[in-house]
Design an enzyme around this catalytic site. Structure first.
Site, mmCIF file in Angstrom:
data_model
loop_
_atom_site.group_PDB
_atom_site.id
_atom_site.type_symbol
_atom_site.label_atom_id
_atom_site.label_comp_id
_atom_site.label_asym_id
_atom_site.label_seq_id
_atom_site.Cartn_x
_atom_site.Cartn_y
_atom_site.Cartn_z
ATOM 1 N N GLU A 398 0.835 -1.210 0.000
ATOM 2 C CA GLU A 398 0.000 0.000 0.000
ATOM 3 C C GLU A 398 0.864 1.252 0.000
ATOM 4 O O GLU A 398 0.521 2.245 -0.648
ATOM 5 C CB GLU A 398 -0.957 -0.015 1.187
ATOM 6 C CG GLU A 398 -1.898 -1.214 1.239
ATOM 7 C CD GLU A 398 -2.582 -1.514 -0.078
ATOM 8 O OE1 GLU A 398 -2.864 -0.573 -0.845
ATOM 9 O OE2 GLU A 398 -2.841 -2.694 -0.350
ATOM 10 N N TYR A 479 -1.395 -7.799 -11.201
ATOM 11 C CA TYR A 479 -0.350 -7.724 -10.185
ATOM 12 C C TYR A 479 0.890 -8.549 -10.544
ATOM 13 O O TYR A 479 1.977 -8.000 -10.737
ATOM 14 C CB TYR A 479 -0.893 -8.227 -8.842
ATOM 15 C CG TYR A 479 -1.971 -7.393 -8.204
ATOM 16 C CD1 TYR A 479 -1.729 -6.668 -7.037
ATOM 17 C CD2 TYR A 479 -3.251 -7.336 -8.747
ATOM 18 C CE1 TYR A 479 -2.723 -5.923 -6.426
ATOM 19 C CE2 TYR A 479 -4.258 -6.583 -8.157
ATOM 20 C CZ TYR A 479 -3.987 -5.874 -6.992
ATOM 21 O OH TYR A 479 -4.980 -5.123 -6.408
#
Length: 637
Positions: A398, A479
């Protein structure tokens, strides 16, 4: 036949009408090295992938005043958006995002009822968890007059009284309120007295030189594409609450105790965690709050694309400093993996700053809570997970989003591989360094390669360029595959030094701007000095598969050099690494550039003179996602 007659016949043949000549068939260029059909360079975006001399982007500044009633979970706000039209044409209407409408009973998400996305321990439920409701837009005015507005799901069109001329600006005023859902589409919500608030105010959609208005609806899998600007935000909460937010706190004397302010000053100078609110103090407002009345917290943020915040009455609050940046972690006493979070956070911000691009804002803060991992400028939401490795990965991932897309503002609603994928790539090295010397740290960088076998099923895998709302396997497509792509580009195609310099150039070039895939491809070519169209075609635009093979080895002729016959049997091309083992037991490893396939899918390598090859093997380190290992080696029987 005389020479003259021969010459006349030759002229007659040459001059025969085209209809009499054999017709040549038009053959398309099938070379794997053919150019990608990228948009033509122009004055806005150059052929080198950099902003052109007339590059422009819009600007949106926000002033927001909001309050939270924790008894009813009601959030009320007023805002003014100052929107500047830097485009070279007038705009008769504007588009905004009103994303809390995703919980409306008639919304796309409510109708589709899409299943959650699962990433290991983390699950993103893009529903509203049974909550139905939508924000109430109490007022919407321009210069005091009601706007002409039309809502389409999570987007809002504003028809202006007169077109907004190039260089002109307009102020949009809104008042609104909504009930904070317990689960807000996986990216906001509440858990008891803890609130994590995002996508909570009307936001400008992006108008750019590539697509005009970008008003794709908010469905869930596709995240956000936003304009940059400044924010001035005041938030009023009950007396017992602490608040963390995008932006700098402008009134610490009014909302923090003298002890907390002193500890924060010490933390800015400390390499290790300083407790701003200790475990013994957490949840005791007599020790954590300067008084017993609602407080208004004032924050400002410069050159950011969004604003989020969180509030709770029972946080433990740790902080430290790095290069003038305040690193903060706030978590509940039950979060047993979070005492180490401060070290994880500081290590991550330091690594990304020193490796790629210095973190540009005054603080980097992460909050523990129900949201399973989400990023906003200067602030991230991360849950408490089951072990150190998972905790580090989620927290660092994050924070990695502060670079992609908070600094490099790509369109993640269309191209998650430029956001999640680039971030996952830089996360791999960061995790390897943090856990160096452990089994996890020594293998994490090859994890995407190990996943390839189970995620590249023919007929199921989709190209990276696919819109995220249409992707069936977003964990791979958004991803892990782009992380593998960049890892191999770095280690096997360009080399670390060449790749790192080009990738840093891309980040610096497009910091606080809006790059497209073509811009990225062109910067990497321009800065590295290698044409990579062949690479991007296979990895981004197709689901090509690699299959390199050793077909045979034959003895040398007059030059006494054995021939190693190699082939590319798949639909993807890559450089090759060839290991030869000779009769005397010695070995030699040769790195063959991708140009070995210039003349087709077969290549012959000539071994050193006078050496007898006993074994030949391609990809001996097993670094490529080769789909058939059985043909990788030849051995003389």
């Amino acid at each position: 036949m005389s020479n003259f007659h021969r010459f006349a016949v030759m002229l007659a043949t040459v001059a025969a009408p085209l209809s009499a000549q054999p017709r040549e068939l038009s053959v398309a260029d099938s070379s794997p090295f053919r150019q990608l059909p990228l948009p033509s360079p122009n004055e806005y975006r150059g052929g080198d992938g950099r902003p052109g001399p007339r590059y422009w982007q819009q600007r949106a500044d926000y002033r927001i005043v909001a309050s939270l009633d924790t008894a009813t979970h009601m959030l009320r706000g007023r805002e003014t958006i100052h929107y500047v039209n830097n485009a070279p044409r007038a705009l008769p209407y504007l588009w905004l995002q009103v994303e809390q409408n995703i919980c409306a009973p008639t919304s796309i998400m409510s109708t589709l009822d899409q299943p959650p996305l699962v990433f290991g321990e983390v699950s993103f439920d893009f529903s509203c968890g049974g909550f139905t409701g939508q924000p109430s837009l109490d007022t919407a005015t321009i210069a005091g007059a009601p706007m002409k507005r039309t809502r389409y799901g999570t987007t809002l069109r504003i028809d202006l009284p007169r077109p907004l001329a190039p260089g002109a600006s307009v102020d949009l005023d809104f008042a609104w309120h909504f009930t904070v859902p317990e689960q807000g589409v996986g990216r906001m919500g509440r858990d008891g007295p803890l609130y994590e608030i995002a996508q909570w105010y009307p936001r400008m959609a992006v108008y750019d030189d590539v697509r005009g208005w970008n008003q794709e609806p908010y469905i869930g899998a596709g995240e956000f594409y936003l304009e940059y600007g400044d924010f001035d935000v005041t938030l009023t909460l009950p007396a017992s609450y602490l608040v963390a937010a995008t932006g700098e706190l402008r009134n610490p004397e009014a909302v923090l105790t003298a002890a907390q302010r002193a500890r924060l000053a010490a933390a800015r100078r400390s390499d290790t965690a300083v407790a701003i609110v200790t475990r013994a103090e957490a949840g005791d407002p007599r020790r954590t709050r300067p008084g017993n009345h609602p407080y208004t917290w004032h924050f400002t943020a410069t050159n950011v694309r969004d604003f989020a915040w969180a509030g709770a009455p029972n946080w433990i609050w740790d902080a430290s400093g790095y290069d003038g940046i305040l690193i903060q972690t706030l978590y509940r006493p039950t979060a047993d993996k979070w005492p180490e979070a401060q070290k994880m956070a500081r290590t991550t911000i330091k690594h990304f700053s020193e490796q790629w691009y210095r973190y540009p804002w005054p603080h980097a803060t992460t909050v523990e809570g129900p949201v399973q991992g989400m990023e906003y400028p200067m602030l991230t939401f991360v849950p408490n997970l089951s072990n150190r490795q998972e905790q580090f990965w989620d927290l660092a991932h994050e924070f990695g989003h502060e670079w992609f897309p908070m600094i490099v503002g790509s369109n993640e609603r269309l191209y998650p591989w430029m956001d999640e994928g680039f971030n996952s790539f830089i996360d791999l090295r960061n995790a390897a360094l943090y856990f160096a010397g452990t089994a996890y740290g020594d293998t994490i960088e090859v994890n995407p390669l190990h996943l390839a076998a189970t995620h590249t099923t023919a007929g199921q895998e989709q190209p990276l360029i696919t819109n995220p709302t249409e992707v069936r396997d977003l964990m791979w497509t958004g991803y892990q595959k782009p992380a593998l792509m960049l890892h191999l580009l770095r280690t096997e195609v360009l080399g670390p030094e060449r790749f790192d310099a080009a990738f840093r150039d891309y980040i610096a070039t497009w910091a606080f701007k809006h790059p497209t895939p073509a811009d990225f491809f062109r910067v990497m070519r321009d800065a590295s000095g290698m044409d990579l169209d062949w690479f991007w075609r296979d990895w981004v635009y197709t689901t090509a598969r690699l299959d390199q093979a050793v077909d045979s080895v034959t003895a040398g002729g007059a030059d006494r050099r054995a021939r190693v016959w190699l082939s590319s049997r798949g639909t993807m091309i890559m450089p090759a690494e060839l290991r030869l083992t000779f009769d005397d037991g010695t070995t030699e490893t040769v790195r063959l550039p991708v140009q070995m396939w210039n003349l087709g899918p077969r290549f012959t390598y000539r071994a050193p003179a006078g050496r007898t090859v006993r074994r030949a093997e391609v990809d001996p380190r097993k670094v490529y996602p080769d789909m058939d290992r059985a043909n990788d080696a030849w051995e003389r029987r």
